[in-house]
Structure formats: structure tokens, C-alpha cells
Write a protein that holds these residues in place. Structure first.
Motif, PDB file in Angstrom:
ATOM      1  N   GLY A  88       0.812  -1.211   0.000  1.00  0.00           N
ATOM      2  CA  GLY A  88       0.000   0.000   0.000  1.00  0.00           C
ATOM      3  C   GLY A  88       0.842   1.257   0.000  1.00  0.00           C
ATOM      4  N   LEU A  89       1.913   1.261   0.790  1.00  0.00           N
ATOM      5  CA  LEU A  89       2.794   2.426   0.822  1.00  0.00           C
ATOM      6  C   LEU A  89       3.542   2.580  -0.499  1.00  0.00           C
ATOM      7  CD1 LEU A  89       4.256   2.161   4.449  1.00  0.00           C
ATOM      8  CD2 LEU A  89       2.581   3.812   3.592  1.00  0.00           C
ATOM      9  N   ALA A  90       3.949   1.461  -1.096  1.00  0.00           N
ATOM     10  CA  ALA A  90       4.617   1.535  -2.399  1.00  0.00           C
ATOM     11  C   ALA A  90       3.665   2.103  -3.449  1.00  0.00           C
ATOM     12  CB  ALA A  90       5.107   0.143  -2.811  1.00  0.00           C
ATOM     13  N   ARG A  91       2.392   1.701  -3.373  1.00  0.00           N
ATOM     14  CA  ARG A  91       1.394   2.234  -4.306  1.00  0.00           C
ATOM     15  C   ARG A  91       1.195   3.733  -4.090  1.00  0.00           C
ATOM     16  NH1 ARG A  91      -2.698  -0.277  -2.491  1.00  0.00           N
ATOM     17  NH2 ARG A  91      -2.007  -2.273  -3.346  1.00  0.00           N
ATOM     18  N   ALA A  92       1.139   4.153  -2.822  1.00  0.00           N
ATOM     19  CA  ALA A  92       0.968   5.576  -2.523  1.00  0.00           C
ATOM     20  C   ALA A  92       2.168   6.383  -3.002  1.00  0.00           C
ATOM     21  CB  ALA A  92       0.774   5.765  -1.024  1.00  0.00           C
ATOM     22  N   ASN A  93       3.375   5.856  -2.789  1.00  0.00           N
ATOM     23  CA  ASN A  93       4.576   6.560  -3.264  1.00  0.00           C
ATOM     24  C   ASN A  93       4.585   6.689  -4.781  1.00  0.00           C
ATOM     25  OD1 ASN A  93       5.686   6.999  -0.726  1.00  0.00           O
ATOM     26  ND2 ASN A  93       6.745   5.026  -0.698  1.00  0.00           N
ATOM     27  N   ALA A  94       4.170   5.607  -5.456  1.00  0.00           N
ATOM     28  CA  ALA A  94       4.118   5.658  -6.916  1.00  0.00           C
ATOM     29  C   ALA A  94       3.106   6.691  -7.387  1.00  0.00           C
ATOM     30  CB  ALA A  94       3.769   4.272  -7.467  1.00  0.00           C
ATOM     31  N   ASN A  95       1.964   6.772  -6.713  1.00  0.00           N
ATOM     32  CA  ASN A  95       0.956   7.764  -7.086  1.00  0.00           C
ATOM     33  C   ASN A  95       1.448   9.184  -6.852  1.00  0.00           C
ATOM     34  OD1 ASN A  95      -0.942   5.855  -7.910  1.00  0.00           O
ATOM     35  ND2 ASN A  95      -1.851   5.687  -5.874  1.00  0.00           N
ATOM     36  N   PHE A  96       2.193   9.404  -5.773  1.00  0.00           N
ATOM     37  CA  PHE A  96       2.744  10.738  -5.520  1.00  0.00           C
ATOM     38  C   PHE A  96       3.801  11.107  -6.559  1.00  0.00           C
ATOM     39  CE2 PHE A  96       0.897  10.651  -1.197  1.00  0.00           C
ATOM     40  CZ  PHE A  96       0.427  11.949  -1.134  1.00  0.00           C
ATOM     41  N   ASP A 140     -13.538  15.053   2.468  1.00  0.00           N
ATOM     42  CA  ASP A 140     -12.713  15.963   3.255  1.00  0.00           C
ATOM     43  C   ASP A 140     -11.254  15.523   3.338  1.00  0.00           C
ATOM     44  OD1 ASP A 140     -14.736  17.719   3.717  1.00  0.00           O
ATOM     45  OD2 ASP A 140     -15.224  16.995   5.731  1.00  0.00           O
ATOM     46  N   ILE A 141     -10.936  14.355   2.799  1.00  0.00           N
ATOM     47  CA  ILE A 141      -9.514  13.961   2.783  1.00  0.00           C
ATOM     48  C   ILE A 141      -8.747  14.774   1.732  1.00  0.00           C
ATOM     49  CG2 ILE A 141      -9.999  11.619   3.574  1.00  0.00           C
ATOM     50  CD1 ILE A 141      -9.505  10.672   0.679  1.00  0.00           C
ATOM     51  N   TYR A 142      -9.461  15.419   0.825  1.00  0.00           N
ATOM     52  CA  TYR A 142      -8.815  16.241  -0.208  1.00  0.00           C
ATOM     53  C   TYR A 142      -8.882  17.702   0.244  1.00  0.00           C
ATOM     54  CZ  TYR A 142      -9.983  11.950  -2.713  1.00  0.00           C
ATOM     55  OH  TYR A 142     -10.131  10.637  -3.073  1.00  0.00           O
ATOM     56  N   PRO A 143      -7.745  18.272   0.659  1.00  0.00           N
ATOM     57  CA  PRO A 143      -7.773  19.643   1.209  1.00  0.00           C
ATOM     58  C   PRO A 143      -7.647  20.735   0.135  1.00  0.00           C
ATOM     59  CG  PRO A 143      -5.590  18.723   1.470  1.00  0.00           C
ATOM     60  CD  PRO A 143      -6.411  17.661   0.790  1.00  0.00           C
ATOM     61  N   ALA A 166      -3.180   9.505  -4.999  1.00  0.00           N
ATOM     62  CA  ALA A 166      -2.126   9.400  -3.986  1.00  0.00           C
ATOM     63  C   ALA A 166      -2.700   9.609  -2.583  1.00  0.00           C
ATOM     64  CB  ALA A 166      -1.027  10.420  -4.265  1.00  0.00           C
ATOM     65  N   VAL A 167      -3.539  10.635  -2.437  1.00  0.00           N
ATOM     66  CA  VAL A 167      -4.148  10.902  -1.128  1.00  0.00           C
ATOM     67  C   VAL A 167      -5.072   9.752  -0.730  1.00  0.00           C
ATOM     68  CG1 VAL A 167      -5.690  12.444   0.146  1.00  0.00           C
ATOM     69  CG2 VAL A 167      -3.939  13.400  -1.369  1.00  0.00           C
ATOM     70  N   LYS A 168      -5.858   9.258  -1.680  1.00  0.00           N
ATOM     71  CA  LYS A 168      -6.789   8.156  -1.396  1.00  0.00           C
ATOM     72  C   LYS A 168      -6.031   6.884  -1.016  1.00  0.00           C
ATOM     73  CE  LYS A 168     -10.956   6.318  -1.335  1.00  0.00           C
ATOM     74  NZ  LYS A 168     -10.620   4.996  -0.833  1.00  0.00           N
ATOM     75  N   SER A 169      -4.901   6.639  -1.676  1.00  0.00           N
ATOM     76  CA  SER A 169      -4.136   5.426  -1.359  1.00  0.00           C
ATOM     77  C   SER A 169      -3.555   5.490   0.047  1.00  0.00           C
ATOM     78  CB  SER A 169      -3.020   5.207  -2.382  1.00  0.00           C
ATOM     79  OG  SER A 169      -2.147   6.324  -2.413  1.00  0.00           O
ATOM     80  N   LEU A 170      -3.201   6.686   0.527  1.00  0.00           N
ATOM     81  CA  LEU A 170      -2.729   6.819   1.907  1.00  0.00           C
ATOM     82  C   LEU A 170      -3.873   6.585   2.888  1.00  0.00           C
ATOM     83  CD1 LEU A 170      -0.270   9.860   1.927  1.00  0.00           C
ATOM     84  CD2 LEU A 170       0.260   7.447   2.280  1.00  0.00           C
ATOM     85  N   GLU A 171      -5.066   7.092   2.551  1.00  0.00           N
ATOM     86  CA  GLU A 171      -6.219   6.844   3.425  1.00  0.00           C
ATOM     87  C   GLU A 171      -6.533   5.357   3.491  1.00  0.00           C
ATOM     88  OE1 GLU A 171     -10.954   7.939   3.848  1.00  0.00           O
ATOM     89  OE2 GLU A 171     -10.058   7.396   1.940  1.00  0.00           O
ATOM     90  N   ASP A 172      -6.399   4.664   2.368  1.00  0.00           N
ATOM     91  CA  ASP A 172      -6.711   3.231   2.334  1.00  0.00           C
ATOM     92  C   ASP A 172      -5.749   2.410   3.188  1.00  0.00           C
ATOM     93  OD1 ASP A 172      -8.802   3.779   0.645  1.00  0.00           O
ATOM     94  OD2 ASP A 172      -7.701   3.310  -1.196  1.00  0.00           O
TER      95      ASP A 172
END
Length: 220
Positions: free
Chosen positions: A58-66, A117-120, A133-139
Motif C-alpha cells: 500500500g505504501l509503495a502504491r501511494a509513493n508511486a501515485n505521488f 474531506d480527505i482532499y484539502p 495518492a491521497v486516497k491510497s494513503l487513506e486506504d
């Protein structure tokens, strides 16, 4: 051995026998506890391994999205977009007792129930990659909390298993054998005393019979 310091009496023998029964019962209970702790510990280790793999993916996916989001917008624009978060997360902790071990339980709640509200930021000046990227961190957040809970539980259970193992070994290799040896020592001493008493009684009886025989001869 400590047997030389024991008073070889029947009262002490009774006390040691009761102590031995209690020690053997405690030894069995502690062994059962150790075995059950080991079973639950191994289950937690397997669960921890699966969670760690899931979180790392999950973290690797979030990093890739960022990385993809950073490729679409400038660094300054991303910093401005993420500068003022709208959502707030509160961590709540409690515990549950498993085999006399207080296991932590982590949970969280958000300030609002609105998923958006996770999207500021506004959507006009950002890309969908940043949303992903933000959604993957929430997941991955619930799994990260569960992983922290499981790893701490494994540490606490491992410490309890080691403590229980030392107690089992102390009973099995020190206390129970010493008590058994003391019981054998007292039993042997009591048997010796009983034999000595019987021998003395027999000698006294022989002396009395002999004295009675001499007295009878004297009368004749």
C-alpha cells in the motif's frame, strides 16, 4: 543439598507433601498457559507477516501515485495543495486481556464523516494522480494501525512466554526436585527412627523377660 537443614518431623513431611502437590498443579497450569500463549503468538506472527506485506504494498502504491502526481504539477503547487488539511484523524487506544497479557487495541475516527474531506484542495488546479495518492494513503491507514497493534502484541506475548517459560523451568528443574528430595530424606529419617525405636523396644522387652526369668529362678 538443603535436606541437611530440614527438620525431619512428620509435620514437616506433611507440609512438604502439600507444597509438592501445589507446585505440580502450578507447573501443569503454567505449561498449559505457555502452550496456549505459543499458539496465539504464532497466529499473531502469521497475521503480522501478512499485514506487513499488505502495508508495504500500500505504501509503495501511494509513493508511486505521488511520483505520478509530482510529474503533473510543480512542487510548489503540490505543497500549496496539501498545506491546509480539512480532515482530522484522532487515534483511540484501549486494551484487551489475552492469557493475562494486556494487548493494545488501536482505532481511529475522523473529525467529519464526509469522505471528500480527505482532499484539502480544489480540483481545478490539481490532477487526478494527486487524488489517487491521497486516497491510497487513506486506504493504507487502517492496515498500518492494525500492523502496529499486532507488532506490539507480539512483543508483549513474547515477553510473557519467556517469563512463563522461566517459571516452568524453575518449578520443573529446581523446586519440584528439591521438594521430592526433601520428602525422601524425611521419609528415610523417620523410617530410621522407627526402626531404632522398635529395636530399643525389643531390647527392653528382652531385658524385662530376662529379668523376670532371673527373678523366677531366684525364687525357686
Amino acid at each position: 543439598m538443603a535436606t541437611t537443614q530440614i527438620n525431619p518431623t512428620r509435620m514437616e513431611l506433611t507440609r512438604l507433601k502439600k507444597k509438592l502437590v501445589t507446585a505440580m498443579r502450578g507447573h501443569k497450569l503454567l505449561k498449559d498457559k505457555r502452550d496456549e500463549l505459543m499458539r496465539q503468538f504464532l497466529d499473531l506472527v502469521r497475521q503480522n507477516k501478512a499485514l506487513r506485506e499488505k502495508v508495504e504494498k500500500g505504501l509503495a502504491r501511494a509513493n508511486a501515485n505521488f511520483v505520478l502526481a509530482r510529474a503533473g504539477i510543480s512542487q510548489e503547487a503540490m505543497q500549496v495543495a496539501l498545506m491546509c488539511p480539512k480532515q482530522e484523524v484522532t487515534l483511540e487506544t484501549s486494551s484487551k486481556n489475552i492469557m493475562s497479557v494486556d494487548i493494545p487495541v488501536f482505532s481511529y475516527k475522523t473529525r467529519t464523516a464526509d469522505k471528500g474531506d480527505i482532499y484539502p484542495y480544489g480540483y481545478a488546479f490539481t490532477s487526478s494522480d494527486l487524488d489517487d495518492a491521497v486516497k491510497s494513503l487513506e486506504d493504507v491507514l487502517p492496515d498500518m494501525l492494525k500492523l502496529a497493534e499486532t507488532e506490539k502484541s507480539c512483543q508483549l506475548m513474547a515477553a510473557e512466554i519467556e517469563k512463563t517459560r522461566r517459571r516452568v523451568n524453575a518449578l520443573e528443574h529446581v523446586m519440584i526436585p528439591q521438594t521430592q528430595e526433601s520428602i525422601r530424606y524425611i521419609t528415610m529419617k523417620l523410617d530410621e527412627n522407627e526402626r531404632s525405636t522398635q529395636i530399643r523396644l525389643m531390647k527392653v522387652k528382652d531385658m524385662m523377660l530376662e529379668a523376670a526369668h532371673h527373678y523366677s529362678e531366684h525364687e525357686h
